[in-house]
Design a protein around this motif. Structure first.
Motif, PDB file in Angstrom:
ATOM      1  N   ALA A  21      -3.766   4.396   6.587  1.00 30.56           N
ATOM      2  CA  ALA A  21      -4.809   3.507   6.056  1.00 30.56           C
ATOM      3  C   ALA A  21      -6.173   4.206   6.073  1.00 30.56           C
TER       4      ALA A  21
ATOM      5  N   ILE B 271       1.498  -2.934   6.076  1.00 31.90           N
ATOM      6  CA  ILE B 271       0.841  -4.081   5.435  1.00 31.90           C
ATOM      7  C   ILE B 271      -0.230  -4.660   6.371  1.00 31.90           C
TER       8      ILE B 271
ATOM      9  N   ASN C  19      -3.327  -3.050   5.852  1.00 29.05           N
ATOM     10  CA  ASN C  19      -3.798  -3.142   4.457  1.00 29.05           C
ATOM     11  C   ASN C  19      -3.358  -2.012   3.556  1.00 29.05           C
ATOM     12  N   VAL C  20      -2.222  -1.402   3.867  1.00 28.04           N
ATOM     13  CA  VAL C  20      -1.630  -0.415   2.949  1.00 28.04           C
ATOM     14  C   VAL C  20      -0.628  -1.189   2.088  1.00 28.04           C
ATOM     15  N   ASN C  21      -0.729  -1.007   0.754  1.00 27.28           N
ATOM     16  CA  ASN C  21       0.094  -1.812  -0.172  1.00 27.28           C
ATOM     17  C   ASN C  21       1.538  -1.305  -0.238  1.00 27.28           C
ATOM     18  N   ALA C  22       2.211  -1.351   0.886  1.00 28.52           N
ATOM     19  CA  ALA C  22       3.546  -0.760   0.970  1.00 28.52           C
ATOM     20  C   ALA C  22       4.600  -1.654   0.342  1.00 28.52           C
ATOM     21  N   VAL C  23       5.572  -1.035  -0.321  1.00 27.54           N
ATOM     22  CA  VAL C  23       6.695  -1.799  -0.863  1.00 27.54           C
ATOM     23  C   VAL C  23       7.971  -0.965  -0.720  1.00 27.54           C
TER      24      VAL C  23
ATOM     25  N   MET D  40       4.945   1.493  -9.676  1.00 23.46           N
ATOM     26  CA  MET D  40       4.333   1.108  -8.390  1.00 23.46           C
ATOM     27  C   MET D  40       3.106   1.955  -8.121  1.00 23.46           C
TER      28      MET D  40
ATOM     29  N   GLY E  71      -1.054   0.918  -7.746  1.00 22.60           N
ATOM     30  CA  GLY E  71      -1.741   1.038  -6.461  1.00 22.60           C
ATOM     31  C   GLY E  71      -0.850   0.667  -5.285  1.00 22.60           C
ATOM     32  N   LEU E  72       0.460   0.622  -5.532  1.00 24.41           N
ATOM     33  CA  LEU E  72       1.401   0.341  -4.437  1.00 24.41           C
ATOM     34  C   LEU E  72       1.857   1.654  -3.803  1.00 24.41           C
TER      35      LEU E  72
END
Ligand code: IP8
Length: 265
Positions: free
Chosen positions: A37, A95, A98-102, A128, A132-133
């Motif tokens: 992050a 997450i 605040n990291v847009n992890a998927v 993705m 920005g994921l």
């Protein structure tokens, strides 16, 4: 604008306790999520290893040998389930920072042939990244067109993803400082090699150890072998010690960091 992501691997030896079956190292996972992050890296693909979640089960059922017996099939399910459990700790920590992890599950989008990636659905990962994921993949049990199934290492995924997305660099976060003149775990006098070319590696200038832990995919030696095709594509690989605070942050931020850079030369 061309997306040139960084591909980061977090080793199972760092994010799990390799001496205790299915035990996550939650402190390390939280710390690494914070480092990711803080680095504010724009395009990142994250891959993690299996550690004490995937490897012991894959070994118990002999999955890396491929399908030989119907009794192994439940082992495929169990291995994948164990990896999803470990992955959920990683995703959750990212997450929370605040990291847009998927998650991208390799068992659902990769088919190997004799253990090598033959087909992989990459379009969602591309989208993705543009969105920005941060796609998060992991070493997994996957279906294999020749052997029924195989164990796909996170390192093979790293190399393949780096080549496909023309990565700016690969960062391998393991539990040693990098490539050393001897095994640093058994020889305290081992010196770190901070820069090495592919030619020097191929000429076997340095003895690199396989894994002594329950690692069905080959330890440091296996890692280096997997990275060679990506490095040959002019993608530098940086090996750092992810169990030491801020090394991953420094590597992601392009700061000077203790580690080994492997370049095409
Ligand atoms: O730890 C292997 O991935 P690695 C994962 O990256 C399994 O070698 C399922 C054993």
């Amino acid at each position: 604008m061309k997306i040139k992501p960084i591909v980061l691997k977090l080793g199972g030896s760092v994010i799990t306790d390799k001496n205790k079956v299915a035990t996550a190292n939650k402190d390390a996972i939280k710390r690494l999520a914070n480092e990711i992050a803080q680095s504010k890296v724009t395009y990142l693909i994250l891959v993690h290893g299996g550690g004490s979640f995937g490897h012991p089960i894959a070994k118990k059922y002999n999955l890396s040998e491929g399908y030989t017996n119907p009794s192994q099939v439940i082992g495929f399910s169990e291995t994948h389930l164990a990896m999803t459990k470990l992955n959920s700790f990683v995703i959750d920590a990212l997450i929370k920072h605040n990291v847009n992890a998927v998650v991208v599950q390799p068992s659902s989008c990769v088919v190997t042939k004799a253990g090598r990636i033959k087909r992989m659905e990459l379009k969602p990962i591309n989208r993705m990244l543009k969105m920005g994921l941060v796609p998060v993949l992991y070493g997994d049990a996957v279906l294999d067109s020749e052997n029924g199934f195989s164990i796909l290492s996170g390192d093979q995924l790293v190399s393949s993803l780096a080549i496909h997305f023309d990565a700016s660099k690969i960062i391998i976060g393991g539990d040693v400082d990098g490539i050393c003149t001897a095994d640093p775990k058994s020889s305290p006098s081992a010196n770190l090699i901070s820069y090495v070319t592919l030619e020097e590696l191929k000429a076997k200038k340095y003895e690199i150890e396989g894994s002594k832990a329950t690692d069905v995919t080959g330890g440091m030696l296996g890692k280096i072998h997997e990275l060679i095709p990506a490095i040959a594509h002019n993608i530098p690989a940086l090996l750092v010690n992810a169990s030491k605070p801020w090394r991953v942050y420094e590597a992601l931020s392009g700061e000077e960091v203790i580690g080994t850079i492997i370049e095409c030369g």
